[in-house]
Scaffold this motif. Sequence first.
Motif, PDB file in Angstrom:
ATOM      1  N   GLY A 215       7.270  39.206  61.792  1.00  0.00           N
ATOM      2  CA  GLY A 215       7.173  38.016  60.943  1.00  0.00           C
ATOM      3  C   GLY A 215       7.473  38.263  59.475  1.00  0.00           C
ATOM      4  O   GLY A 215       8.294  37.560  58.875  1.00  0.00           O
ATOM      5  N   PRO A 216       6.808  39.242  58.818  1.00  0.00           N
ATOM      6  CA  PRO A 216       7.069  39.478  57.395  1.00  0.00           C
ATOM      7  C   PRO A 216       8.522  39.807  57.089  1.00  0.00           C
ATOM      8  O   PRO A 216       9.052  39.421  56.037  1.00  0.00           O
ATOM      9  CB  PRO A 216       6.146  40.674  57.078  1.00  0.00           C
ATOM     10  CG  PRO A 216       5.040  40.556  58.082  1.00  0.00           C
ATOM     11  CD  PRO A 216       5.695  40.047  59.322  1.00  0.00           C
ATOM     12  N   ARG A 217       9.183  40.522  58.003  1.00  0.00           N
ATOM     13  CA  ARG A 217      10.595  40.862  57.774  1.00  0.00           C
ATOM     14  C   ARG A 217      11.467  39.605  57.813  1.00  0.00           C
ATOM     15  O   ARG A 217      12.340  39.403  56.964  1.00  0.00           O
ATOM     16  CB  ARG A 217      11.057  41.856  58.825  1.00  0.00           C
ATOM     17  CG  ARG A 217      12.484  42.345  58.619  1.00  0.00           C
ATOM     18  CD  ARG A 217      12.909  43.279  59.728  1.00  0.00           C
ATOM     19  NE  ARG A 217      14.339  43.554  59.664  1.00  0.00           N
ATOM     20  CZ  ARG A 217      15.058  43.942  60.697  1.00  0.00           C
ATOM     21  NH1 ARG A 217      14.485  44.085  61.886  1.00  0.00           N
ATOM     22  NH2 ARG A 217      16.339  44.181  60.571  1.00  0.00           N
ATOM     23  N   LEU A 656       8.787  27.815  61.863  1.00  0.00           N
ATOM     24  CA  LEU A 656       8.985  28.668  63.029  1.00  0.00           C
ATOM     25  C   LEU A 656      10.431  28.596  63.528  1.00  0.00           C
ATOM     26  O   LEU A 656      11.004  29.599  63.959  1.00  0.00           O
ATOM     27  CB  LEU A 656       8.021  28.266  64.145  1.00  0.00           C
ATOM     28  CG  LEU A 656       6.537  28.533  63.881  1.00  0.00           C
ATOM     29  CD1 LEU A 656       5.691  28.020  65.036  1.00  0.00           C
ATOM     30  CD2 LEU A 656       6.286  30.022  63.652  1.00  0.00           C
ATOM     31  N   PHE A 657      11.019  27.399  63.451  1.00  0.00           N
ATOM     32  CA  PHE A 657      12.421  27.244  63.855  1.00  0.00           C
ATOM     33  C   PHE A 657      13.338  28.126  63.000  1.00  0.00           C
ATOM     34  O   PHE A 657      14.220  28.825  63.513  1.00  0.00           O
ATOM     35  CB  PHE A 657      12.825  25.773  63.737  1.00  0.00           C
ATOM     36  CG  PHE A 657      14.302  25.531  63.688  1.00  0.00           C
ATOM     37  CD1 PHE A 657      15.078  25.618  64.826  1.00  0.00           C
ATOM     38  CD2 PHE A 657      14.927  25.228  62.482  1.00  0.00           C
ATOM     39  CE1 PHE A 657      16.455  25.419  64.776  1.00  0.00           C
ATOM     40  CE2 PHE A 657      16.295  25.016  62.419  1.00  0.00           C
ATOM     41  CZ  PHE A 657      17.060  25.112  63.567  1.00  0.00           C
ATOM     42  N   VAL A 662      16.641  33.179  61.948  1.00  0.00           N
ATOM     43  CA  VAL A 662      16.825  34.466  61.270  1.00  0.00           C
ATOM     44  C   VAL A 662      16.747  35.611  62.275  1.00  0.00           C
ATOM     45  O   VAL A 662      17.544  36.563  62.221  1.00  0.00           O
ATOM     46  CB  VAL A 662      15.755  34.646  60.166  1.00  0.00           C
ATOM     47  CG1 VAL A 662      15.852  36.050  59.566  1.00  0.00           C
ATOM     48  CG2 VAL A 662      15.940  33.615  59.068  1.00  0.00           C
ATOM     49  N   SER A 663      15.808  35.522  63.225  1.00  0.00           N
ATOM     50  CA  SER A 663      15.671  36.589  64.231  1.00  0.00           C
ATOM     51  C   SER A 663      16.944  36.732  65.048  1.00  0.00           C
ATOM     52  O   SER A 663      17.340  37.847  65.424  1.00  0.00           O
ATOM     53  CB  SER A 663      14.472  36.309  65.138  1.00  0.00           C
ATOM     54  OG  SER A 663      14.738  35.261  66.053  1.00  0.00           O
ATOM     55  N   LYS A 664      17.594  35.598  65.344  1.00  0.00           N
ATOM     56  CA  LYS A 664      18.845  35.666  66.116  1.00  0.00           C
ATOM     57  C   LYS A 664      19.960  36.294  65.291  1.00  0.00           C
ATOM     58  O   LYS A 664      20.789  37.040  65.814  1.00  0.00           O
ATOM     59  CB  LYS A 664      19.241  34.260  66.573  1.00  0.00           C
ATOM     60  CG  LYS A 664      18.346  33.713  67.678  1.00  0.00           C
ATOM     61  CD  LYS A 664      18.378  34.623  68.883  1.00  0.00           C
ATOM     62  CE  LYS A 664      17.484  34.173  70.004  1.00  0.00           C
ATOM     63  NZ  LYS A 664      17.473  35.121  71.136  1.00  0.00           N
ATOM     64  N   TYR A 665      20.013  35.981  63.998  1.00  0.00           N
ATOM     65  CA  TYR A 665      21.019  36.597  63.134  1.00  0.00           C
ATOM     66  C   TYR A 665      20.820  38.109  63.041  1.00  0.00           C
ATOM     67  O   TYR A 665      21.787  38.869  62.939  1.00  0.00           O
ATOM     68  CB  TYR A 665      20.975  35.979  61.743  1.00  0.00           C
ATOM     69  CG  TYR A 665      21.702  34.660  61.613  1.00  0.00           C
ATOM     70  CD1 TYR A 665      23.032  34.532  62.003  1.00  0.00           C
ATOM     71  CD2 TYR A 665      21.069  33.539  61.087  1.00  0.00           C
ATOM     72  CE1 TYR A 665      23.702  33.333  61.891  1.00  0.00           C
ATOM     73  CE2 TYR A 665      21.738  32.321  60.966  1.00  0.00           C
ATOM     74  CZ  TYR A 665      23.048  32.228  61.364  1.00  0.00           C
ATOM     75  OH  TYR A 665      23.714  31.033  61.261  1.00  0.00           O
ATOM     76  N   LEU A 666      19.564  38.532  63.062  1.00  0.00           N
ATOM     77  CA  LEU A 666      19.256  39.962  62.947  1.00  0.00           C
ATOM     78  C   LEU A 666      19.331  40.682  64.287  1.00  0.00           C
ATOM     79  O   LEU A 666      19.200  41.911  64.339  1.00  0.00           O
ATOM     80  CB  LEU A 666      17.852  40.146  62.347  1.00  0.00           C
ATOM     81  CG  LEU A 666      17.655  39.666  60.911  1.00  0.00           C
ATOM     82  CD1 LEU A 666      16.213  39.876  60.483  1.00  0.00           C
ATOM     83  CD2 LEU A 666      18.601  40.376  59.959  1.00  0.00           C
TER      84      LEU A 666
END
Length: 771
Positions: A215-217, A656-657, A662-666
């Motif tokens: 989460g923090p990242r 959350l969306f 961002v998680s998908k980009y990373l």
Amino acid sequence: MAEAHQAVAFQFTVGPDGIDLHLCHEALRQVYLSGLHSWKKRFIRFKNGVMTGVYPGSPSGFIVVVTSYMSYNKYKQLDPSLGLIAKLGQHVPISRYMSTDTQKIVGGVLVGTGLWVTIIIIMRNVLKCLLSWHGWMHARHGSLPLSTRLWMLLVKVFSGRKPMLYSFQSSLPRLPVPSVKDTCSRYLDSVQPLMDAEKYERMKALTKDFEENLGPRLQWYLKLKSWWSSNYVSDWWEEYVYLRGRGPIMVNSNYYAMDYLYVFPTSIQAARAGNAIHAIMLYRRKLDRAQIKPLMLLHTIPMCSAQYERMFNTSRVPGVDTDTIQHVNDSKHIAVYHKGRFFKVWMFYDGRLLLPREIEQQMERILADKSQPQPGEESLAALTAGDRTPWAKAREAFFSRGKNKQSLDIIEKAAFFVTLDDTEQRLEPDNPVTSLDKYAKSLLHGKCYDRWFDKSMNLIVFKNGTMGLNAEHSWADAPIVGHLWEHVLYMDPNQLGYDEAGHCCGEPHPNLPGPQRLQWDIVPECQETIQSSLTVARALADNVDCHIIPFTDFGKGLIKKCRISPDAFIQMALQLAHFRDKGKFCLTYEASMTRLFREGRTETVRSCTIETCAFVCAMVGDETREQRLKLLKQAAEKHQNMYRLAMTGKGIDRHLFCLYVVSKYLGEDSPFLKEVLSEPWRLSTSQTPVQQVELFDLVKHPEYVSSGGGFGPVADDGYGVSYIIVGENLINFHISSKRSSPETDSHRFGINIKKAMLDMLALFQLENNAN
């Protein structure tokens, strides 16, 4: 036809003496007037850009500041340029060409301008700071504390005078990014009543792991985006929620707005279209000139107006992987569909907008046209109703050149789309339930091929004069279209009116060129794709169960006597109705707006809370009236607090969306985010607000207002519910579900809503209080 009329504007013959030119003076006059109209529009846009760019300053303010500054310096015998001209003279030989007095004037103007710009910047930043405070939301209606009144006074002082539509855009604060810890905590609170102990403990563990590790990242990247962009949510929301969806937008995304229910201004289809189209074009003119007043909460707090920019001349263009939104600055025509034929209708002649009777004249010509559709033309719009990828491929293969491209461009670049429907729809007193349900389904999807679902909006005028709108969702949210629709419904009978025979006021134009029939060359392979899309669309449309309830037992007048928010009251009633309908609670979506922030769109209020469930269980259990009433008030207060958090950028779902994006980009996989984003919204709700109450006398004539609108269900086994509070004594509910689900029935749910509303009102014993 228009093209034949324009063809004779310029003719020539070649003879032994050279070329003999024949110019049609009327055509040249039209060319001149058209150019003049375009330049006027450009000048107005330039002027509005300047006015908005310097707001809350103004040209008169500039003159006052510069004059006052120069007068003060003249009185004090000071150099008005504060040595600026002398310093410039050291580097540029400017002083050689100006007298001392001229230098003083130029210096005074330069420094005065700098002072004026400084004042504007200070006022904007002070206003932005003031608008970042949302404590006013916690004040009770009608009893504002002194601190809030002082704050509102300061907002008015720094807001300037006579704002235009986009005047406050640069003064609105940016949407804040909540902390991961707060969002996770609120998320757990929202899902606790929907899970058993084992599932809840598992979700707590997932949440804690996300909050402490990934989460923090992700939050760091999101913070960076919030500093760089105007709004950290809106562009991703538009792209991933709307434009990247590959399923049909008909039913799943588009929504509708209804006409009056109890008022029938005219039964002549062409006349109703004439007034409605003219009123819409007048609204567009005001929009182009930024003359629409920005929406202000409590007549003081401005809301973002960015969504208005793409209301007209806009179309969604299909792509193989993602769609795009095409918007042109201006369009002088509309596209009209009638009985399988498409027409282009110019909205301007003699350098002016067509009058209602002239537009009616054009609609009459289309209705009188007996020509047959070209092969494949009748069902062509089914491409916009089916899956997006086949439409994108067909567009590239069959509509990228020749007459097909030209005709498609005319539709996509039209101001908006009009359907002259060949069916009759309206509330029938002898058969109210079936007639209203049929009316709603017609506006939501029609025949699946007689609306161009990609256009920003479709005006639908039925054979008996009833009308409605179907709007595409990606470019803006429902309140924006609702604002336009209120203007149209007000203008139609009140300002434009009809003559005794039911026609638009005025006279037909004797020389008005007729509509232009669009030409197509639709090959058999394309026709197969059209039929395939139509099959998909029809299956979807046939599965939709729509039901409309004009709830007349009571309205917000009695609810306010209970000292409870009308919206919270209705949301609690929906929760009680849903539990009685299905015997269980579900994740509930209520749309709220975030337009207090720049480029804000929507946020989710999760209406099913611990307090709500406690109240519902009390209503179906053996608790006393006093206990039920206490729990209702607690649930309503919790709901109001959730609504405030959503409006002020502290909601759960948009944050959350964006973390998920961002998680998908990373390339990071988050079990927590994946589970959260996959949870179905089995009850999706939205209120349609009446925004321009000054246009309607809701006390004397509550029937002269829109009956609201609706949308399709979000989940296959869920309900979609839209409601509008009309005046003091009427609430209209628009319910949708899917016939294929054994768990849902829109009519059964409607009965449960009525019962829930009445049972909740009975808790307050208003009759006893009155005695």
